[in-house]
Design a protein around this motif. Sequence first.
Motif: not given
Length: 317
Positions: A77-83, A301-306, A278-279
């Motif tokens: 991935l080029t970007t990732c966000e973990v909440a 990219g991916l946005i997911t939780d911890e 981005v998912a």
Amino acid sequence: MAQRPDPEQDLSIRAAWLHYVGGLTQAEVARRLQVPSVKAHRLIARAVAEGVVRVSITGKAADCASLEAALCARFGLTTCEVAPDLGETDLPLRALGQAGADYLRRAIESGAHQVIGLSHGRTLLAAVRQLPRTEAPGLRFVSLLGGLTRSYAANPHDVMYRIAETCGAQAHILPVPFYANSVEDRAVLLSQPGVADLFALTEEASLKLVGVGTVERDAQLVTSGMIGAGELAAIRAEGGVAEMLGHFFDEHGHVLTTALTRRTLATTLDAPRQSRIVAIAGGPGKTGALRAILSSGRLMGLITDETTARALLAPPT
């Protein structure tokens, strides 16, 4: 020499997230973090004093940043966000909604996109609902897939009206069902004036924010009236484990060509080179589906939780 992370700062950011995003009282934050109530108050106050708490929380917990780096390395991935984990036991809508809203707000404010494509679903709707008023009069949003159910009823999880209201921007819906009743019906719908133009607009989207679905009996595709339970059972029988943009994937990330997908009214999976898919997805029921989608190599990219991030990085059982 790299600066060592400050554990107290990490803890203060997590405390602020639990309090301001998760809605926990300071006493509940103290219990969650296993610290005295006085310290929980001090941690939250520190986050406020250091400017972390604004309209959204701008700091990032160190362990979440580590998970993001690991996911990027594992899945290309080029970007990732973990909440950070808010203790939600099922679908983590609060955490994912806030993280998705923050990501979308930054994408809008960057000015890097003229067209942003959106799918639909509960998680994406939660993100749009938490998006603060963000003026973007020159930006256009377009739905990436048909917004009507098989019976031509409105999709309860559609996001286009809300995003238009929030951003004061043009939002184009695809006035067709997600799946046509037949291949012939699909051709007729695509031939209608304006519909082909909207599908062309989806290809201009330089950012495509999408959800990820499962093929379980209670999958959202069935409960929202997009397809029948029997059709989804047929997908499972062919090895399908995940859905994205109306297309189904097996556990290895291979796209399945089925009678159902031939009737799909959605943007192509083969995005132009400049487009980013981005998912946004998470929760215990989505781990297998997410792993399949990530294995396909089609996500930027991916946005997911911890919790989901840790499950994705764990060896498959």
